[in-house]
Motif scaffolding. Structure first.
Motif, PDB file in Angstrom:
ATOM      1  N   ILE A  89       0.876  -1.255   0.203  1.00 31.95           N
ATOM      2  CA  ILE A  89      -0.118  -0.029  -0.187  1.00 31.95           C
ATOM      3  C   ILE A  89       0.775   1.339   0.135  1.00 31.95           C
ATOM      4  CG2 ILE A  89       0.046   0.231   2.467  1.00 31.95           C
ATOM      5  CD1 ILE A  89      -3.135   0.358  -0.029  1.00 31.95           C
ATOM      6  N   GLY A  90       0.432   2.279  -0.751  1.00 29.95           N
ATOM      7  CA  GLY A  90       1.049   3.295  -0.668  1.00 29.95           C
ATOM      8  C   GLY A  90       0.747   4.578   0.672  1.00 29.95           C
ATOM      9  N   ASN A  91       1.728   5.637   0.836  1.00 30.16           N
ATOM     10  CA  ASN A  91       1.297   6.171   1.942  1.00 30.16           C
ATOM     11  C   ASN A  91       0.360   7.289   1.874  1.00 30.16           C
ATOM     12  OD1 ASN A  91       2.315   8.575   0.617  1.00 30.16           O
ATOM     13  ND2 ASN A  91       4.380   8.297   0.891  1.00 30.16           N
ATOM     14  N   ALA A  92       0.086   7.861   2.963  1.00 26.92           N
ATOM     15  CA  ALA A  92      -1.031   8.780   3.153  1.00 26.92           C
ATOM     16  C   ALA A  92      -0.751  10.268   2.723  1.00 26.92           C
ATOM     17  CB  ALA A  92      -2.058   8.584   4.329  1.00 26.92           C
ATOM     18  N   ASP A  93       0.431  10.664   2.255  1.00 23.37           N
ATOM     19  CA  ASP A  93       0.865  11.999   2.255  1.00 23.37           C
ATOM     20  C   ASP A  93       0.151  12.920   1.579  1.00 23.37           C
ATOM     21  OD1 ASP A  93       3.185  10.859   3.669  1.00 23.37           O
ATOM     22  OD2 ASP A  93       4.625  11.352   1.858  1.00 23.37           O
ATOM     23  N   HIS A  94      -0.593  12.464   0.735  1.00 20.09           N
ATOM     24  CA  HIS A  94      -1.501  13.245  -0.278  1.00 20.09           C
ATOM     25  C   HIS A  94      -2.972  13.336  -0.120  1.00 20.09           C
ATOM     26  CE1 HIS A  94       2.247  14.622  -2.094  1.00 20.09           C
ATOM     27  NE2 HIS A  94       2.378  13.211  -2.518  1.00 20.09           N
ATOM     28  N   LEU A  95      -3.405  12.834   1.132  1.00 18.70           N
ATOM     29  CA  LEU A  95      -4.974  12.620   1.596  1.00 18.70           C
ATOM     30  C   LEU A  95      -5.538  14.068   0.906  1.00 18.70           C
ATOM     31  CD1 LEU A  95      -4.806  11.136   4.921  1.00 18.70           C
ATOM     32  CD2 LEU A  95      -5.467  10.056   2.915  1.00 18.70           C
ATOM     33  N   GLY A  96      -6.839  13.846   0.093  1.00 16.08           N
ATOM     34  CA  GLY A  96      -7.216  15.065  -0.255  1.00 16.08           C
ATOM     35  C   GLY A  96      -6.601  15.932  -1.412  1.00 16.08           C
TER      36      GLY A  96
END
Length: 448
Positions: A89-96
């Protein structure tokens, strides 16, 4: 550099955006998005007239739901940098879509455009599943299922195959150019799972359930074929030689699939049908999706022909096994995706891949084994996770429409509309006497 304007310094530090590549990907993104309305026509023509609008709605609402999920969290989890080096899974750095501005670049195109291109893949994958539950799924439950499925199933699989560090591409080194596993195997296995949770339609294997409007089916197939050039050639992410090769391979496979299906129909049933032509073209296009960047045009024709022949037999399996995959998501998308992904291991050429070769070109069995592992992993995960989601939604709010709704038709009972004015209002809904209860000609398994 003294005296150089700041804007020029900033632009020099940014990777260059290629205007030609960007223009092509803009067009390809629009083409792939058009595939979902095309799918709505394709599916809508194949169901009975009492549920055609419901099929349209399931595709169109998928566009809205998946878009919201993708922009909120889907893109970053699928295409963000890998978490923990596991390739899961990828990271959550670009939520929204946080931190991704108009000047951010992916390769030679804007990152926002790349993200939107990948969004269109997620949309049609979710919409494809609706063909497995035609005529009997609650619309409200579908609206809950789609966003949960997108995050829990599509997003991880997209990271495995397309994302940076995803294990299928980076560790296993299986080849999938445009989504044979991500879109086709994933949607087919998911369709099988949700069809098992829902159970068969009322009258399955007894009542006639023929497509109500074959011109709609053919129009939908034509739009799908048109959009598939964006799907496959667009996956080159540029206006280049690889895009051209994928383009011609897509055409070759679609035509060979159409001919293969018609040959089987003529030999088996004595007739070459319009439904068979549409079905075969889609089967060929499904199969070439993973392989269009790995095989030459001759190989593409073999891939399409194999899919047309095998899928034409596969669509009848649901009657033998009693699994009501209403519009043959399993028989075409799962089987076609498996055929195309496996045949890479036989037909891949070094001139296309610049490395791996298939068995028929001296590459041995290694690549074939990698392709099989990718299919099994994606198929098993998609089936298991989808079954769990569908079971939970069914327990929580009920996934299946009531018997009265199913008999009367979902258009009138759920959406308070009908596609065709045949005196429905004068007969009244309570007696189930809508236009859609008119008898149909003998059943023939349709494609989705």
């Amino acid at each position: 550099m003294e005296g150089t304007p700041l804007v020029l310094l900033l632009s020099a530090a940014q990777p260059a955006i290629d205007s030609g590549d960007t223009a092509w990907l803009l067009a390809a993104t629009a083409l792939v998005l058009l595939m979902t309305p095309g799918l709505a026509l394709f599916y809508g023509g194949m169901v009975r007239s009492k549920s055609v609008l419901n099929m349209f709605m399931m595709s169109f609402v998928s566009i809205a739901l998946v878009t919201m999920v993708w922009l909120l969290a889907g893109y970053t989890l699928a295409f963000g940098n890998d978490v923990g080096g596991l390739g899961l899974i990828g990271n959550a750095d670009h939520l929204g879509m946080h931190g991704i501005g108009p000047t951010a670049v992916h390769g030679k195109v804007p990152t926002l455009l790349f993200a939107t291109f990948q969004l269109t893949f997620a949309i049609i994958t979710a919409a494809l599943i609706s063909g497995a539950v035609a005529d009997r799924a609650r619309f409200g439950a579908w609206m809950v299922f789609v966003p949960v499925w997108t995050l829990a199933v599509y997003v991880p699989v997209a990271h495995w195959v397309f994302g940076p560090g995803g294990w299928v591409a980076a560790k296993l080194h299986a080849l999938d150019f445009a989504g044979g596993t991500v879109v086709e195997v994933c949607s087919g296995a998911s369709g099988l799972a949700i069809a098992l949770v829902l159970g068969p339609r009322l009258g399955f294997r007894r009542d006639s359930m023929r497509p109500h409007n074959l011109p709609l089916v053919l129009l939908g197939a034509g739009l799908l074929w048109f959009g598939w050039f964006g799907f496959n050639a667009g996956s080159a992410l540029g206006a280049n030689a690889l895009a051209a090769a994928a383009f011609v391979n897509t055409q070759a496979a679609g035509c060979a699939g159409l001919l293969g299906w018609l040959i089987v129909e003529k030999r088996r049933d004595g007739h070459a049908t319009t439904l068979g032509a549409a079905s075969g073209a889609v089967a060929g296009l499904v199969a070439i999706t993973p392989a269009c960047g790995s095989v030459d045009p001759g190989g593409a024709a073999l891939v399409g022909l194999a899919a047309g022949v095998l899928c034409s037999y596969a669509v009848s399996w649901k009657f033998r096994w009693g699994v009501d995959d209403s519009l043959d998501v399993v028989g075409v998308h799962l089987v076609g995706g498996v055929v195309g992904t496996l045949l890479i291991g036989l037909l891949a050429t070094e001139t296309m891949t610049h490395g791996p070769e298939g068995l028929f070109y001296g590459g041995g069995l290694g690549q074939l084994g990698k392709q099989a592992v990718a299919i099994l992993a994606v198929g098993a995960y998609a089936f298991g996770a989808t079954y769990g989601i569908a079971w939970a939604v069914n327990r929580w709010m009920g996934l299946r429409a009531s018997e009265e709704q199913e008999r009367t038709g979902l258009d009138l009972t759920v959406h308070a509309e009908t596609a065709y004015d045949h005196g429905v209002l004068t007969h009244g809904m309570s007696h189930g006497a809508s236009h859609a209860t008119a008898p149909h000609s003998p059943d023939r398994s349709p494609l989705a």
